[in-house]
Design an enzyme around this catalytic site. Sequence first.
Site, short mmCIF file in Angstrom:
data_model
loop_
_atom_site.label_atom_id
_atom_site.label_comp_id
_atom_site.label_asym_id
_atom_site.label_seq_id
_atom_site.Cartn_x
_atom_site.Cartn_y
_atom_site.Cartn_z
N THR A 223 6.60 -2.85 -20.95
CA THR A 223 8.06 -2.39 -20.54
C THR A 223 8.63 -3.70 -19.79
OG1 THR A 223 7.46 -0.13 -20.01
CG2 THR A 223 9.13 -0.93 -18.52
N THR A 274 6.94 -0.50 -13.49
CA THR A 274 6.20 -0.08 -14.83
C THR A 274 4.86 0.52 -14.53
OG1 THR A 274 5.39 -1.41 -16.59
CG2 THR A 274 5.43 -2.63 -14.81
#
Length: 359
Positions: A223, A274
């Site tokens: 991510t 994340t």
Amino acid sequence: MRTALRVCAMAGAMAMTVASMVAQQAQPAAHHWALVLHGGAGVIERSTMDPKTEAAYRASITQATEAAAKVLDAGGSSLDAIEAAIHILEDDPLFNAGRGAVFTASGKNELDAAIMDGATLKAGAVAGVTRTRHPISLARAVMDKSPHVMLIGEGADAFAAQSGLEQVDPSYFFTERRWQSLVKQLKREGQPIPPRPAGAPPAPAAALIEPWPEAPGAHKFGTVGVVALDRQGNIAAGTSTGGIQAKHWGRVGDSPIIGAGTYASNQSCAVSATGAGEYFIRLTVAREVCALVQYKGMTLQQAADQVIHKELESLHGEGGLIAITPDGQLAWSFNTPGMYRARLAEGGKLQLGIYNDEP
Ligand code: ASP
């Protein structure tokens, strides 16, 4: 009388001088810009990382950081800087965002993104997008050009097309490494393997498949997120992701949920997270960090560590975050073996790290 007039004139002149001095002092001092960037947290270890891949990650993170720095240095907004950096990471197949996103259990790429403006508390988010090349720009369009905060699926892609954002065939997001990683996971879990997506290149011979530097069963990192402070003193946050590999049933993680994976307020801080999104949603991680700064007077680093190393760990959640304040505090915190990350403040040196033993 004459003397009185002269005194008045002198007083007037002095008053003007004092007034102009005050006006000069009242000019807001230009803020020093700064930014922090992440490219995902997870089981990222030296033992499973080959030097070529590591160099490619470092180069891409450097390029994205420099792109954001260029915008900020020229006096651009934190929002524009975030978009510029995330475009680079969304286009890079190394990251789980845009091209290179992980696959769902049914063999699709479903993309999520969010952006938030700390100056106005305006926010835009999208989930389950399959046709928009840059989901972060779609999130920005939702914020700037729609009355809504969050759009999903086909409607979100339709709004992207209507807003003039680049549309691609879903196979644009396909990468062989992510596909092989999905197949491996589904086999391991005894789940059915979906057909190779329409429009994907033909399957290469097994020997030609590049290995993916990951521990088996590990959380699928990649991510991307950026938080930035601009010369106007405004902070913002943005996050873009393919979510979690082999996700089912239209699952949406924390990244596009305002307050969970993404949050920004000039009253406190800006955060991009994340990790295993379900935990970040339950803890409203991004807002929690900012609340600790705003109401408990914690430093940014204390607040980030409190949420990651105490609250997240108490639920056995894994992941990390990056954060920034309007007064220029920068922080990152993660409880995984690694997190791709970088920070840069005006006049300073780029600090880039991957593993947890780096500063
Ligand atoms: N937080 C993301 C999600 O749960 C995934 C990640 O950051 O790796 O969708």
